[in-house]
Design a protein around this motif. Structure first.
Motif, PDB file in Angstrom:
ATOM      1  N   ASP A  13     -51.985 113.442  40.531  1.00 11.87           N
ATOM      2  CA  ASP A  13     -51.270 112.270  40.711  1.00 11.87           C
ATOM      3  C   ASP A  13     -49.880 112.684  40.095  1.00 11.87           C
ATOM      4  O   ASP A  13     -49.434 113.737  39.773  1.00 11.87           O
ATOM      5  CB  ASP A  13     -51.776 111.136  39.813  1.00 11.87           C
ATOM      6  CG  ASP A  13     -51.881 111.554  38.346  1.00 11.87           C
ATOM      7  OD1 ASP A  13     -51.263 112.303  37.798  1.00 11.87           O
ATOM      8  OD2 ASP A  13     -53.151 111.059  37.825  1.00 11.87           O
ATOM      9  N   GLN A  14     -49.055 111.694  40.175  1.00  4.38           N
ATOM     10  CA  GLN A  14     -47.404 111.705  39.772  1.00  4.38           C
ATOM     11  C   GLN A  14     -47.170 112.215  38.368  1.00  4.38           C
ATOM     12  O   GLN A  14     -46.350 113.122  38.232  1.00  4.38           O
ATOM     13  CB  GLN A  14     -46.852 110.516  39.909  1.00  4.38           C
ATOM     14  CG  GLN A  14     -46.846 110.063  41.630  1.00  4.38           C
ATOM     15  CD  GLN A  14     -46.628 108.878  41.596  1.00  4.38           C
ATOM     16  OE1 GLN A  14     -46.965 107.722  41.089  1.00  4.38           O
ATOM     17  NE2 GLN A  14     -45.535 108.449  42.638  1.00  4.38           N
ATOM     18  N   ALA A  15     -48.282 111.845  37.462  1.00  3.82           N
ATOM     19  CA  ALA A  15     -48.083 112.219  36.009  1.00  3.82           C
ATOM     20  C   ALA A  15     -48.187 113.724  35.986  1.00  3.82           C
ATOM     21  O   ALA A  15     -47.490 114.384  34.947  1.00  3.82           O
ATOM     22  CB  ALA A  15     -49.063 111.400  35.188  1.00  3.82           C
ATOM     23  N   ASP A  16     -49.014 114.278  36.771  1.00  2.00           N
ATOM     24  CA  ASP A  16     -49.170 116.026  36.620  1.00  2.00           C
ATOM     25  C   ASP A  16     -48.017 116.816  36.867  1.00  2.00           C
ATOM     26  O   ASP A  16     -47.879 117.871  36.629  1.00  2.00           O
ATOM     27  CB  ASP A  16     -50.433 116.374  37.273  1.00  2.00           C
ATOM     28  CG  ASP A  16     -51.928 115.581  37.103  1.00  2.00           C
ATOM     29  OD1 ASP A  16     -51.915 115.680  35.951  1.00  2.00           O
ATOM     30  OD2 ASP A  16     -52.501 115.128  38.064  1.00  2.00           O
ATOM     31  N   LEU A  17     -47.063 116.246  37.693  1.00  2.46           N
ATOM     32  CA  LEU A  17     -45.812 116.821  38.077  1.00  2.46           C
ATOM     33  C   LEU A  17     -44.536 116.041  37.427  1.00  2.46           C
ATOM     34  O   LEU A  17     -43.648 116.377  38.187  1.00  2.46           O
ATOM     35  CB  LEU A  17     -45.703 116.818  39.655  1.00  2.46           C
ATOM     36  CG  LEU A  17     -47.061 117.387  40.304  1.00  2.46           C
ATOM     37  CD1 LEU A  17     -47.084 117.412  41.718  1.00  2.46           C
ATOM     38  CD2 LEU A  17     -46.958 118.808  39.943  1.00  2.46           C
ATOM     39  N   SER A  18     -44.754 115.276  36.474  1.00  4.98           N
ATOM     40  CA  SER A  18     -43.630 114.209  36.359  1.00  4.98           C
ATOM     41  C   SER A  18     -42.358 115.232  35.553  1.00  4.98           C
ATOM     42  O   SER A  18     -41.470 114.520  35.381  1.00  4.98           O
ATOM     43  CB  SER A  18     -44.055 113.471  35.116  1.00  4.98           C
ATOM     44  OG  SER A  18     -44.521 114.009  34.016  1.00  4.98           O
ATOM     45  N   GLU A  19     -42.481 116.446  35.211  1.00  2.00           N
ATOM     46  CA  GLU A  19     -41.579 117.234  34.799  1.00  2.00           C
ATOM     47  C   GLU A  19     -40.776 117.920  35.578  1.00  2.00           C
ATOM     48  O   GLU A  19     -39.759 118.508  35.455  1.00  2.00           O
ATOM     49  CB  GLU A  19     -42.187 118.268  33.513  1.00  2.00           C
ATOM     50  CG  GLU A  19     -42.770 117.508  32.295  1.00  2.00           C
ATOM     51  CD  GLU A  19     -41.673 116.477  31.617  1.00  2.00           C
ATOM     52  OE1 GLU A  19     -40.621 117.027  31.325  1.00  2.00           O
ATOM     53  OE2 GLU A  19     -42.377 115.272  31.375  1.00  2.00           O
ATOM     54  N   ILE A  20     -41.365 118.060  36.793  1.00  2.00           N
ATOM     55  CA  ILE A  20     -40.642 118.825  37.869  1.00  2.00           C
ATOM     56  C   ILE A  20     -39.157 118.248  38.221  1.00  2.00           C
ATOM     57  O   ILE A  20     -39.054 117.257  38.582  1.00  2.00           O
ATOM     58  CB  ILE A  20     -41.438 118.935  39.070  1.00  2.00           C
ATOM     59  CG1 ILE A  20     -42.761 119.513  38.931  1.00  2.00           C
ATOM     60  CG2 ILE A  20     -40.717 119.654  40.300  1.00  2.00           C
ATOM     61  CD1 ILE A  20     -42.800 120.943  38.440  1.00  2.00           C
ATOM     62  N   ARG A  21     -38.244 119.402  38.325  1.00  2.00           N
ATOM     63  CA  ARG A  21     -36.969 119.072  38.499  1.00  2.00           C
ATOM     64  C   ARG A  21     -36.238 119.841  39.515  1.00  2.00           C
ATOM     65  O   ARG A  21     -35.234 119.702  40.245  1.00  2.00           O
ATOM     66  CB  ARG A  21     -35.889 119.212  37.133  1.00  2.00           C
ATOM     67  CG  ARG A  21     -36.255 118.241  36.087  1.00  2.00           C
ATOM     68  CD  ARG A  21     -36.014 116.798  36.555  1.00  2.00           C
ATOM     69  NE  ARG A  21     -36.358 115.771  35.509  1.00  2.00           N
ATOM     70  CZ  ARG A  21     -37.516 115.274  35.324  1.00  2.00           C
ATOM     71  NH1 ARG A  21     -38.459 115.470  36.409  1.00  2.00           N
ATOM     72  NH2 ARG A  21     -37.889 114.261  34.450  1.00  2.00           N
ATOM     73  N   LEU A  22     -36.997 120.921  40.061  1.00  2.00           N
ATOM     74  CA  LEU A  22     -36.510 121.879  41.027  1.00  2.00           C
ATOM     75  C   LEU A  22     -37.989 122.530  41.867  1.00  2.00           C
ATOM     76  O   LEU A  22     -38.686 122.803  41.432  1.00  2.00           O
ATOM     77  CB  LEU A  22     -35.675 123.124  40.601  1.00  2.00           C
ATOM     78  CG  LEU A  22     -34.933 123.850  41.326  1.00  2.00           C
ATOM     79  CD1 LEU A  22     -33.716 124.260  41.332  1.00  2.00           C
ATOM     80  CD2 LEU A  22     -35.878 125.055  41.985  1.00  2.00           C
ATOM     81  N   ILE A  23     -37.460 122.184  43.179  1.00  2.00           N
ATOM     82  CA  ILE A  23     -38.529 122.885  44.112  1.00  2.00           C
ATOM     83  C   ILE A  23     -38.006 123.916  44.754  1.00  2.00           C
ATOM     84  O   ILE A  23     -36.798 124.041  45.542  1.00  2.00           O
ATOM     85  CB  ILE A  23     -38.960 121.931  45.081  1.00  2.00           C
ATOM     86  CG1 ILE A  23     -39.445 120.522  44.692  1.00  2.00           C
ATOM     87  CG2 ILE A  23     -39.830 122.499  46.109  1.00  2.00           C
ATOM     88  CD1 ILE A  23     -39.701 119.490  45.667  1.00  2.00           C
ATOM     89  N   GLY A  24     -38.479 125.195  44.786  1.00  2.00           N
ATOM     90  CA  GLY A  24     -38.069 126.356  45.477  1.00  2.00           C
ATOM     91  C   GLY A  24     -39.075 126.388  46.574  1.00  2.00           C
ATOM     92  O   GLY A  24     -40.066 126.894  46.367  1.00  2.00           O
TER      93      GLY A  24
END
Length: 265
Positions: A13-24
């Motif tokens: 869910d969104q909470a699991d990835l809430s810290e992501i700031r960049l996608i390579g």
């Protein structure tokens, strides 16, 4: 290791990835559908940008080809030629591989290709080599897995490294790969980010280095990466249900605030 031991994307869910700031992100087979960008491709990038999530292209495509993408797309930059060169949105280019003499380097690469072609006479050089700086490519459509392994071995014997995607085979300098290039760019251009804020995504063997958990602990594969799972040492931590750009959109839905996840996907 089999994909059954990996976490399917729909279980997050969104909470699991809430810290992501960049996608390579890889491009071909990851951001494309049947080799093309779809109608909602740019809107997805814009939505991620609005949410404070940068997208950095990490592709095996040539520097010339990628320079056009960086100019037109809402991305934070692009790493071309499997870690060979970084292209800034403002047009600046940073060479990521240590190559003292580029002209001599191109000649050596072409000579290596012709030596390999003696063993595989049907090899066809890719049409984009004139736009490349650090590597040399050829088409892989008619090559078997055994052929690709034999070419890889031949490259190593001649002092080069080799990788391939669903599009091309790449003869390149030793230690030049997507993960090394991405790590360098992150340290130089995005030094405020930590590893838990970076997510990598791809679909084929030339993305394998970005699936190394020691370098990038949060990695994703779109579903078509299954085609190569027996050929790769490092596999993505998570996998989408859909292939190609539809799989990337699954990921984007989880990253975007207030997005609606379709449980039927």
């Amino acid at each position: 290791m089999h994909f059954s031991s990996f976490i399917p994307l729909f279980s997050l869910d969104q909470a699991d990835l809430s810290e992501i700031r960049l996608i390579g992100s890889d491009v071909d087979g990851t951001l494309t559908h049947n080799g093309k960008f779809s109608y909602d491709f740019i809107s997805t990038l814009l939505n991620l940008q609005s949410a404070g999530i940068k997208v950095l292209l990490v592709t095996g495509r040539s520097a010339g080809w990628v320079s056009a993408l960086v100019n037109y797309l809402p991305v934070a930059g692009a790493i071309a030629e499997n870690g060979g060169i970084f292209l800034h949105p403002n047009g600046q280019q940073d060479l990521l591989s240590s190559i003292p003499n580029l002209s001599k380097h191109r000649i050596l690469l072409e000579n290596t290709f012709h030596q390999i072609k003696q063993l595989f006479p049907n090899l066809q050089a890719s049409t984009d080599n004139q736009f490349r700086i650090t590597d040399w490519t050829f088409d892989v459509d008619d090559l078997s897995t055994d052929d690709l392994q034999a070419i890889s071995s031949q490259c190593r014997q001649m002092g080069w490294s080799f990788t391939y995607s669903n599009v091309q085979g790449h003869i390149k300098p030793p230690h030049q790969d997507k993960a090394t290039g991405l790590d360098t760019v992150l340290k130089n251009q995005f030094s405020d980010l930590i590893s838990q804020q970076v997510l990598t995504v791809g679909d084929s063997p030339n993305d394998e280095a970005m699936f190394n958990p020691d370098l990038f602990p949060i990695s994703f594969g779109v579903a078509n990466v299954r085609h190569y799972q027996d050929m790769m040492l490092h596999l993505p931590q998570y996998i989408t249900q859909a292939s190609e750009f539809a799989g990337f959109q699954e990921l984007a839905q989880l990253l975007l605030p207030n997005s609606v996840t379709d449980d039927s996907m």
